[in-house]
Write an enzyme that holds these catalytic residues in place. Structure first.
Site, PDB file in Angstrom:
ATOM      1  N   LEU A 109       0.813  -1.225   0.000  1.00 13.73           N
ATOM      2  CA  LEU A 109       0.000   0.000   0.000  1.00 13.73           C
ATOM      3  C   LEU A 109       0.846   1.275   0.000  1.00 13.73           C
ATOM      4  O   LEU A 109       0.306   2.377   0.046  1.00 13.73           O
ATOM      5  CB  LEU A 109      -0.954   0.007   1.197  1.00 13.73           C
ATOM      6  CG  LEU A 109      -1.976  -1.133   1.246  1.00 13.73           C
ATOM      7  CD1 LEU A 109      -2.854  -1.002   2.487  1.00 13.73           C
ATOM      8  CD2 LEU A 109      -2.841  -1.172  -0.009  1.00 13.73           C
ATOM      9  N   GLY A 110       2.158   1.130  -0.034  1.00 18.70           N
ATOM     10  CA  GLY A 110       3.018   2.314  -0.139  1.00 18.70           C
ATOM     11  C   GLY A 110       3.201   3.065   1.162  1.00 18.70           C
ATOM     12  O   GLY A 110       3.333   4.287   1.164  1.00 18.70           O
ATOM     13  N   ALA A 113       6.484   5.058   1.205  1.00 10.04           N
ATOM     14  CA  ALA A 113       6.421   6.196   0.274  1.00 10.04           C
ATOM     15  C   ALA A 113       5.535   7.307   0.827  1.00 10.04           C
ATOM     16  O   ALA A 113       5.819   8.494   0.638  1.00 10.04           O
ATOM     17  CB  ALA A 113       5.903   5.738  -1.084  1.00 10.04           C
ATOM     18  N   ASP A 155       4.693   4.136  -6.372  1.00  9.58           N
ATOM     19  CA  ASP A 155       4.228   4.584  -5.058  1.00  9.58           C
ATOM     20  C   ASP A 155       4.401   6.089  -4.880  1.00  9.58           C
ATOM     21  O   ASP A 155       3.452   6.794  -4.521  1.00  9.58           O
ATOM     22  CB  ASP A 155       4.980   3.848  -3.943  1.00  9.58           C
ATOM     23  CG  ASP A 155       4.601   2.382  -3.851  1.00  9.58           C
ATOM     24  OD1 ASP A 155       3.863   1.888  -4.729  1.00  9.58           O
ATOM     25  OD2 ASP A 155       5.047   1.710  -2.899  1.00  9.58           O
TER      26      ASP A 155
END
Length: 312
Positions: A109-110, A113, A155
């Site tokens: 889900l990043g 990032a 991301d």
């Protein structure tokens, strides 16, 4: 100053994107929150509220550190260091950064990032420097590359630009218009089904050994073509499920992910794994008429459930 940054999901095209095909990513309102405040000490203090961890560094240390030596703080520290370098700033006053996140980690889900982009925005804002989105995304990409050894723009670009992005060959275009408006009106569940059993690199290497992978990727690309034209949830959900069936042929799903996808199909409009696979998350397109039954069935499983919508 408080900065809130989204996370991201892959709606279509994971793994295919590694081979020069398209992926469609979407920023979602599972967010991380970065708060930055000036302090009277000659220190940079980082608080990871969810992990109950703190770190203090002298102002003159930050330029010379190797962020990879700092465990859970590495993304945030690398983002601070690189932003100060980029802005050519020698910090003279101390500051404190508090980080909180609703995003489950290590499941595609990043989360790293999101914290990286939030920190870049917070530090540049603290010094009253307004960075353009392309500068923020590039700085974020360089942080991920420095920490991970290699990186994709997916991301950091999705989290910076928000909305819907089409990713291909490490470049992107933002998708606007009817498709974006349609997705604004969709409600999704992210279901964290299980811890990933393998790292992304291992899964990518295993997919590389599949002989008919190119045929599968071409089918996924056709799914994307169809999805971009659709304006109703029933058909969109069916395409999500079709993408999942194609991902199963790449051997990246698991029995638990398949079970959650099946529940999403029976009580939602459609579902698929999102990310590299081997565990992690499923995204379900919610049918609000059946949402109670959907949640009832999901709660019988050992999962974490997050409501989300597109963030723009």
């Amino acid at each position: 100053m408080i900065i809130e940054t989204p996370s991201k999901v892959i709606l279509f095209g994971e793994h295919a994107v590694v081979y020069g095909y398209r992926a469609i990513s979407m920023a979602i309102d599972l967010t991380s929150t970065i708060e930055i405040k000036e302090t009277q000490e000659d220190e940079i203090i980082l608080n990871l509220n969810d992990l109950n961890k703190s770190l203090g560094l002298n102002l003159n240390e930050i330029k010379n550190i190797n962020p990879n030596n700092f465990g859970d703080f590495k993304y945030c520290l690398c983002a601070i260091k690189n932003t100060l370098d980029y802005l050519n700033i020698e910090p003279k006053t101390g500051f404190k950064i508090n980080i909180s996140s609703k995003i489950p980690i290590s499941c595609g889900l990043g989360s790293s990032a999101s914290i990286t982009i939030g920190t870049i925005k917070a530090v540049s804002g603290f010094y009253n420097k307004e960075l353009k989105d392309d500068e923020i995304a590039k700085l974020g990409y360089m942080v991920e590359k420095e920490i991970q050894g290699k990186a994709s723009i997916t991301d950091t670009s999705t989290i910076t630009y928000k909305g819907i992005l089409e990713i291909k060959n490490n470049k992107f275009r933002k998708i606007k218009g009817e498709f974006e408006e349609f997705l604004k009106n969709c409600k999704f569940l992210i279901v964290y089904a299980e811890k990933r059993k393998k790292k992304t690199a291992e899964l990518v290497n295993e997919v590389a050994k599949i002989e008919n992978k190119d045929e599968i990727f071409k089918e996924i690309d056709k799914v994307i073509d169809e999805a971009l034209k659709i304006k109703n949830k029933e058909d969109f959900g069916k395409l999500m499920t079709k993408n999942h069936e194609l991902l199963k042929k790449l051997n990246i799903s698991t029995p638990k992910l398949d079970r959650i996808v099946d529940i999403g199909n029976r009580f939602g409009f459609g579902a698929k794994l999102t990310g590299a696979g081997g565990g992690g998350c499923v995204i379900i397109l919610v049918n609000e008429e059946k949402e109670k039954e959907l949640l009832k069935e999901l709660n019988k499983e050992d999962v974490r459930i997050f409501n989300c919508r597109m963030m723009n």
